[in-house]
Design an enzyme around this catalytic site. Structure first.
Site, PDB file in Angstrom:
ATOM      1  N   ASP A 160       0.853  -1.183   0.000  1.00 31.72           N
ATOM      2  CA  ASP A 160       0.000   0.000   0.000  1.00 31.72           C
ATOM      3  C   ASP A 160       0.895   1.242   0.000  1.00 31.72           C
ATOM      4  O   ASP A 160       1.885   1.279   0.722  1.00 31.72           O
ATOM      5  CB  ASP A 160      -0.851  -0.026   1.292  1.00 31.72           C
ATOM      6  CG  ASP A 160      -2.087   0.846   1.198  1.00 31.72           C
ATOM      7  OD1 ASP A 160      -1.958   2.007   0.789  1.00 31.72           O
ATOM      8  OD2 ASP A 160      -3.179   0.365   1.548  1.00 31.72           O
ATOM      9  N   ARG A 176      -0.700   4.512   0.074  1.00 25.96           N
ATOM     10  CA  ARG A 176      -1.630   5.635   0.230  1.00 25.96           C
ATOM     11  C   ARG A 176      -1.233   6.601   1.334  1.00 25.96           C
ATOM     12  O   ARG A 176      -1.625   7.748   1.343  1.00 25.96           O
ATOM     13  CB  ARG A 176      -3.049   5.116   0.503  1.00 25.96           C
ATOM     14  CG  ARG A 176      -3.719   4.625  -0.735  1.00 25.96           C
ATOM     15  CD  ARG A 176      -5.054   4.019  -0.423  1.00 25.96           C
ATOM     16  NE  ARG A 176      -4.925   2.755   0.276  1.00 25.96           N
ATOM     17  CZ  ARG A 176      -5.957   2.013   0.643  1.00 25.96           C
ATOM     18  NH1 ARG A 176      -7.189   2.425   0.411  1.00 25.96           N
ATOM     19  NH2 ARG A 176      -5.775   0.850   1.248  1.00 25.96           N
TER      20      ARG A 176
END
Ligand SMILES: [Zn+2]
Length: 413
Positions: free
Chosen positions: A324, A326
């Site tokens: 990830d 983000r």
């Protein structure tokens, strides 16, 4: 403008001729205007330029001879359609490091400077709209939503206020947020963009960077001006872009169903006198991008044993190197911008988003999971993997034997 190439890394103008930025100052005039315009090199006090990723299209338009390179926006009648701030959080230390809290008010706060010829541009715009989604019509038909003729019409139209926000990074604050040294952050940004912004490493005096990435869009339901008051109840979904599901209805994930559910909860909250808020971040495929995402889909569906929850994150990591990107550490900034200190109904199951909010001092009263009936069959792999990884669920997370079952469709089914 000169026809010579201007090296931003070694400006001919003497240092100190650009207006100073005092990030976090309580008043706009003390904070100072943010100037990332390319039309006035001597005035620039930020690295990068306006419009995020679209600055590259602007370059193409200039190169193609379709845009004057010294064009400046006429801001007549462009002022915000709703009042947002100022809120105390705008000047609380370290609260906001990834957007300019004054970004929507530059024409108002710095009008005299603009009139005097300074090229100061908004990084935030606020407008209104009517939206409509088939899911909302279905919710009305099922009796879950009741039209009120104001916020929600019988045909499913919903009145919203919306805001578009371009990212503005205060580099010292960003480095502190991640617990790294500012020069390390600057060096990585310089190198990983192929040396796109030399000032990152040559101009430590410039502390603000407008990165060439996507920003976010906010959708407000109810009275925006009520935000920031302690008695105002708030429902919220923070949604990270998933074009395949959000726009095209792909059934491999729960993104659009959860987004529609979040909007439903937001409408309910607005109808009860509170404010609903959907935050839509341009962070496609966990900010890994769609090419990586589709590569991962193939790897998941072709792997020995089929598409199953136990290898869901591993397949992403094989392709992307991480699970990830983000970085929810920056996500709470927008709540500080809106003056929100408490979220009454939070329509997200992500432990990372929840953890980031709590760490930022924002109280989350109730976490609202996606209703089981809204989970598409092919998305079972994703939701099981997330539940097993610690996503919020009021029920028990899936057992190991469950996670080992292939539940996703094959590549050619
Ligand atoms: Zn998705």
């Amino acid at each position: 403008m000169s026809s010579h190439i201007m090296l931003t890394s070694h400006p001919r103008v003497r240092a100190g001729s650009a207006p100073a930025i005092r990030w976090g100052a309580a008043e706009a005039r003390d904070r100072g205007p943010l100037i990332a315009s390319l039309t006035q090199p001597a005035q620039r006090n930020a690295i990068g330029t306006h419009a995020g990723a679209y600055s590259v299209y602007r370059a193409l338009a200039v190169a193609a001879g379709q845009l004057q390179r010294d064009h400046r926006p006429d801001l007549t009648d462009t002022s915000p359609a709703a009042l947002i701030g100022p809120h105390p959080q705008w000047s609380e230390p370290d609260k906001i490091v990834s957007l300019d809290p004054w970004g929507h008010r530059v024409a108002e706060e710095f009008g005299a400077l603009i009139a005097a010829g300074m090229d100061i541009r908004p990084t935030i715009a606020v407008t209104t709209a009517h939206i409509n989604m088939p899911e909302l019509q279905a919710a009305i038909a099922a009796g879950r939503l009741q039209p009120d003729g104001d916020i929600l019409c019988a045909n499913g139209d919903v009145r919203v206020t919306k805001a578009a926000i371009d990212p503005v990074w205060y580099l010292p604050g960003l480095a502190a947020r991640f617990g790294i040294k500012e020069h390390e952050l600057r060096r990585a940004l310089f190198e990983q963009t192929g040396g796109m912004f030399p000032e990152l490493v040559t101009r430590p005096d410039l502390q603000v960077f407008l990165p060439p990435i996507g920003g976010m869009t906010l959708y407000f339901f109810g009275d925006v001006a009520a935000l920031g008051q302690p008695q105002t109840r708030v429902a919220c979904r923070v949604h990270d872009e998933c074009n395949g599901s959000d726009v095209f209805g792909s059934d491999i994930c729960t993104c659009r169903p959860y987004l529609a559910h979040g909007i439903e909860v937001c409408i309910e909250m607005a109808q009860q006198g509170g404010v609903g808020l959907v935050i839509y971040n341009r962070k496609e495929g966990r900010a890994l991008g769609e090419v990586t995402k589709f590569l991962v889909y193939n790897a998941r569906k072709r792997q020995l044993g089929g598409d199953r929850a136990e290898t869901y994150f591993e397949r992403t990591e094989c392709v992307a190197g991480v699970q990830d990107m983000r970085f929810q550490e920056l996500m709470p900034d927008v709540f500080h911008w809106l003056g929100i200190r408490r979220i009454d109904r939070w329509t997200s199951m992500s432990n990372m988003k929840h953890g980031a909010l709590v760490a930022a001092g924002i109280e989350v009263v109730e976490r609202v999971p996606i209703p089981e009936a809204l989970i598409p069959a092919d998305a079972r792999v994703e939701i099981d993997a997330k539940l097993a990884a610690g996503y919020f669920t009021p029920a028990a997370p899936p057992l190991e034997a469950e996670l080992a079952l292939a539940k996703g469709r094959g590549l050619h089914e």
